[in-house]
Design a protein around this motif. Structure first.
Motif, PDB file in Angstrom:
ATOM      1  N   LYS A  63     -19.667 -11.672 -22.250  1.00 28.24           N
ATOM      2  CA  LYS A  63     -19.896 -11.109 -20.918  1.00 28.24           C
ATOM      3  C   LYS A  63     -20.909 -11.879 -20.080  1.00 28.24           C
ATOM      4  O   LYS A  63     -20.672 -12.088 -18.875  1.00 28.24           O
ATOM      5  CB  LYS A  63     -20.303  -9.638 -21.052  1.00 28.24           C
ATOM      6  CG  LYS A  63     -20.184  -8.859 -19.767  1.00 28.24           C
ATOM      7  CD  LYS A  63     -20.287  -7.382 -20.017  1.00 28.24           C
ATOM      8  CE  LYS A  63     -21.748  -6.969 -20.107  1.00 28.24           C
ATOM      9  NZ  LYS A  63     -21.915  -5.500 -20.006  1.00 28.24           N
ATOM     10  N   ASP A  92     -17.780   3.753 -12.259  1.00 28.20           N
ATOM     11  CA  ASP A  92     -18.544   3.378 -13.433  1.00 28.20           C
ATOM     12  C   ASP A  92     -17.934   4.085 -14.633  1.00 28.20           C
ATOM     13  O   ASP A  92     -17.632   5.286 -14.582  1.00 28.20           O
ATOM     14  CB  ASP A  92     -20.006   3.812 -13.276  1.00 28.20           C
ATOM     15  CG  ASP A  92     -20.759   2.824 -12.403  1.00 28.20           C
ATOM     16  OD1 ASP A  92     -20.290   1.667 -12.305  1.00 28.20           O
ATOM     17  OD2 ASP A  92     -21.779   3.213 -11.805  1.00 28.20           O
ATOM     18  N   THR A  93     -17.739   3.316 -15.699  1.00 23.83           N
ATOM     19  CA  THR A  93     -17.042   3.852 -16.854  1.00 23.83           C
ATOM     20  C   THR A  93     -17.690   5.140 -17.345  1.00 23.83           C
ATOM     21  O   THR A  93     -17.030   6.150 -17.592  1.00 23.83           O
ATOM     22  CB  THR A  93     -17.037   2.814 -17.988  1.00 23.83           C
ATOM     23  OG1 THR A  93     -16.498   1.604 -17.467  1.00 23.83           O
ATOM     24  CG2 THR A  93     -16.206   3.282 -19.149  1.00 23.83           C
ATOM     25  N   ASP A 146     -17.786  -2.005 -18.034  1.00 22.61           N
ATOM     26  CA  ASP A 146     -18.851  -1.544 -17.154  1.00 22.61           C
ATOM     27  C   ASP A 146     -18.267  -0.598 -16.107  1.00 22.61           C
ATOM     28  O   ASP A 146     -18.800   0.458 -15.848  1.00 22.61           O
ATOM     29  CB  ASP A 146     -19.507  -2.743 -16.459  1.00 22.61           C
ATOM     30  CG  ASP A 146     -20.099  -3.691 -17.473  1.00 22.61           C
ATOM     31  OD1 ASP A 146     -20.980  -3.253 -18.228  1.00 22.61           O
ATOM     32  OD2 ASP A 146     -19.658  -4.854 -17.533  1.00 22.61           O
ATOM     33  N   ARG A 147     -17.174  -1.052 -15.510  1.00 27.15           N
ATOM     34  CA  ARG A 147     -16.462  -0.187 -14.576  1.00 27.15           C
ATOM     35  C   ARG A 147     -15.012  -0.122 -15.020  1.00 27.15           C
ATOM     36  O   ARG A 147     -14.501  -1.031 -15.673  1.00 27.15           O
ATOM     37  CB  ARG A 147     -16.536  -0.746 -13.151  1.00 27.15           C
ATOM     38  CG  ARG A 147     -17.959  -0.684 -12.569  1.00 27.15           C
ATOM     39  CD  ARG A 147     -17.961  -1.146 -11.131  1.00 27.15           C
ATOM     40  NE  ARG A 147     -17.390  -2.463 -11.006  1.00 27.15           N
ATOM     41  CZ  ARG A 147     -16.601  -2.843  -9.991  1.00 27.15           C
ATOM     42  NH1 ARG A 147     -16.306  -1.982  -9.023  1.00 27.15           N
ATOM     43  NH2 ARG A 147     -16.128  -4.056  -9.937  1.00 27.15           N
ATOM     44  N   GLU A 177     -19.140  -9.025 -15.650  1.00 30.53           N
ATOM     45  CA  GLU A 177     -18.865  -7.643 -16.009  1.00 30.53           C
ATOM     46  C   GLU A 177     -17.540  -7.583 -16.748  1.00 30.53           C
ATOM     47  O   GLU A 177     -16.700  -8.480 -16.638  1.00 30.53           O
ATOM     48  CB  GLU A 177     -18.812  -6.731 -14.764  1.00 30.53           C
ATOM     49  CG  GLU A 177     -17.498  -6.748 -14.017  1.00 30.53           C
ATOM     50  CD  GLU A 177     -17.364  -5.609 -13.004  1.00 30.53           C
ATOM     51  OE1 GLU A 177     -18.061  -4.590 -13.159  1.00 30.53           O
ATOM     52  OE2 GLU A 177     -16.555  -5.747 -12.080  1.00 30.53           O
ATOM     53  N   LYS A 190     -18.267  -8.608 -25.942  1.00 33.93           N
ATOM     54  CA  LYS A 190     -19.603  -8.260 -25.456  1.00 33.93           C
ATOM     55  C   LYS A 190     -20.480  -9.505 -25.382  1.00 33.93           C
ATOM     56  O   LYS A 190     -21.264  -9.674 -24.437  1.00 33.93           O
ATOM     57  CB  LYS A 190     -20.255  -7.231 -26.393  1.00 33.93           C
ATOM     58  CG  LYS A 190     -19.730  -5.813 -26.195  1.00 33.93           C
ATOM     59  CD  LYS A 190     -20.415  -4.851 -27.170  1.00 33.93           C
ATOM     60  CE  LYS A 190     -19.516  -3.702 -27.536  1.00 33.93           C
ATOM     61  NZ  LYS A 190     -19.867  -3.100 -28.839  1.00 33.93           N
TER      62      LYS A 190
END
Lengths: 267, 310
Positions: free
Chosen positions: A209, A244-245, A229-230, A47, A206
């Motif tokens: 990840k 969570d974002t 993600d968060r 993540e 990205k």
């Protein structure tokens, strides 16, 4: 230190679990001044974990504690527990090996006073790789992944410090990738980088990840929204909230200060 | 001088009258200027003086071949005086060379310790002690060579004479080490901390960080420090005079006594007739020494400047 069978079992459990890094009640002090305290969070595998917050919120100090960069800074002391794959990092017997597994990208790019090639080959060489052909492959792969290869492939022997700011930052990312890190920490990497390069690096992150955990400290809240993600919101040495974002950015917050910051009402 | 009206306090100066302040200002400017350029005047003055004193020899008795290639320094020979400095150059070079072998590892090691490892009180204390060590007069070092090193070498190596290249080289090395340490430490401190942090973050051990990052980044300053040490060794007189044995000799081992260029001048100049060929030959050695040390110091300075800029 991993000694008993029970410990081994718990470490094994952690290998299988989704958590890469656990932070429990961490406080960081410089002399009598507390930089940050009461931090509890988990970073999961695969993540991107964003940390946002205004200047002086303790973000950089927090990152420093995660790979024990505080060891040589006598003024800085860290309390609480930081577990990397279930092992408390203050108990690891080889701190250099720990740092070797964690990649760091600093706000201002630090090209070591070496050639472009040697900057990227630095860690592989530390790990004992001598074979030139093998090093060539690693250097090309890392520079390609950090979207720098095409620009520097004809001058790998010139000094890394002669590159432009954005190129140097991609060089430091290539260097971090050469570590094949399990955890990559980026501290406001885009501070000295133009917007186009920033977007290219974001694309690289990205792509990375699926292979590693990434902690992204950023001043740009929109960057956290694009990538993380968060996200955790740090303010004045405390962690205000983690969520969570997408939820945080759509107003589903527990603390109204988070929304105030995200929408630019302060900081 | 008071042209002011009743209410005005103090003296208003006349714009066409030079007063005491004006003259004091001029005098101070000239004094400071003189002090400032005195170094240049002295250097040029010394060079001219040494050259004039040695000039007669250069014109009449000087033979390039004999001076640089003959090992016979016999200026007082009644029949046929010879002025060869080859043995003296070999003496100076061998002692300086050995001194550098002693001083370079010593000073690099202590510079790395002070700059990279020592912290707080240890570091401050060490720095003061190193400066103090650099201030010990050379005659004291010579005395140590004569009275401590001499019997020690005779005992340890079972040689007849303890005043030799080994003795002088070690003494000179220890003498040059503090100043070299100081300069090398400055060079290491000039390497930005961000390099160390970056290399540490990559998982380098402290020695790997120093060896692969800090030393290469500081290499110009380190080289400058070493060259200054060489210059110091080359020009040193008293300790070398006392510890080498002062015997004209083409050395074949470190246990041979030798004689240095500087020591020759110091020992003989007072006993020659002013203006005699011998006297002038000594000044010619002076010109030679002056040129060599000038080149070494200039090179060191240029190298050290090089790092400051980049």
């Amino acid at each position: 230190m991993v000694s008993t069978a029970e410990d081994m079992a718990s470490v094994q459990q952690h290998r299988d679990s989704a958590v890469k890094l656990e932070v429990r009640d961490v406080a960081i002090r410089y002399g009598s001044t507390t930089a940050i305290s009461g931090i509890n969070l988990d970073v999961r595998k695969n993540e991107i974990f964003g940390i946002i917050g205004p200047a002086n919120a303790g973000k950089t100090s927090f990152l420093k504690a995660l790979n024990r960069m505080n060891d040589f800074d006598n003024a800085m002391s860290v309390d609480g527990e930081i577990l990397f794959e279930g092992t408390n990092i203050s108990d690891v017997r080889n701190v250099y090996a720990l740092r070797n597994r964690i990649g760091v990208v600093f706000p201002l790019p630090v090209g070591l006073p070496l050639t472009i090639y040697e900057n990227v080959a630095f860690v592989p060489r530390l790990r004992g790789i001598r074979d030139k052909a093998e090093l060539d492959v690693i250097v090309e792969r890392c520079l390609t992944r950090s979207a720098l290869w095409d620009e520097v492939k004809d001058r790998l022997d010139s000094l890394g410090s002669l590159l432009s700011g954005g190129q140097q930052q991609r060089l430091t990312i290539a260097r971090a990738l050469s570590q094949e890190p399990e955890l990559l920490m980026l501290d406001e990497f885009s501070i000295a980088v133009d917007p186009v390069t920033t977007m290219r690096i974001e694309d690289v992150l990205k792509e990375l990840k699926p292979e590693m955990s990434i902690i992204l400290v950023t001043n740009l809240v929109q960057q956290a929204r694009r990538l993380a993600d968060r996200t955790a919101f740090f303010l004045d040495g405390e962690c205000v909230e983690i969520g969570d974002t997408e939820a945080l950015f759509t107003g589903q917050v527990e603390d109204s200060r988070t929304t105030d910051y995200i929408e630019g009402r302060f900081g | 001088m008071n042209h002011a009206s009743g209410q005005q306090t103090g003296n208003l100066p006349d714009i066409n009258q030079r007063n005491a302040d004006w003259y004091i200002d001029k005098i101070v400017q000239y004094l400071v200027f003189l002090s400032g350029i005195s170094a240049i005047i002295l250097i040029v003055g010394i060079f001219i003086f040494v050259t004039i004193e040695g000039f007669g020899f250069l014109l009449e008795d000087f033979s390039f071949r004999e001076f640089f290639l003959s090992p016979w320094w016999e200026p007082t020979d009644d029949d046929e005086p010879t002025y060869g400095i080859l043995a003296l150059m070999a003496g100076t070079a061998s002692v300086t060379g050995l001194a550098m072998l002693v001083a370079i590892p010593f000073s690099l090691g202590s510079a790395i310790y002070v700059a990279e490892f020592a912290t707080g009180k240890t570091r401050e204390t060490l720095k003061v002690l190193i400066e103090l060590l650099a201030a010990i007069p050379s005659v004291v070092w010579g005395f140590i060579g004569l009275s401590i090193m001499n019997p020690l070498i005779i005992d340890l190596f079972d040689v007849p004479v303890g005043l030799n290249i080994l003795n002088a080289g070690v003494i000179l090395g220890l003498m040059a080490a503090p100043i070299m340490t100081s300069i090398c430490e400055d060079a290491l401190k000039a390497v930005p901390d961000r390099y160390r942090e970056a290399a540490e973050a990559l998982g380098g051990t402290r020695w790997q960080v120093i060896y692969k990052t800090v030393l290469p980044a500081a290499k110009n300053g380190l080289l400058g420090g070493v060259l200054l040490g060489v210059g110091r060794g080359f020009g040193e007189t008293m300790a070398v005079l006392m510890a080498t044995g002062h015997a004209i000799n083409m050395p074949s081992s470190v246990f041979d006594s030798v004689r240095a260029l500087t020591a020759t001048i110091a020992a003989e100049l007072g006993e020659t007739a002013v203006g005699s060929p011998h006297y002038q030959a000594l000044f010619t050695i002076g010109i030679f020494l002056f040129t060599i040390t000038f080149i070494i110091n200039l090179t060191a300075d240029l190298i050290v400047r090089g790092i400051r800029k980049s």
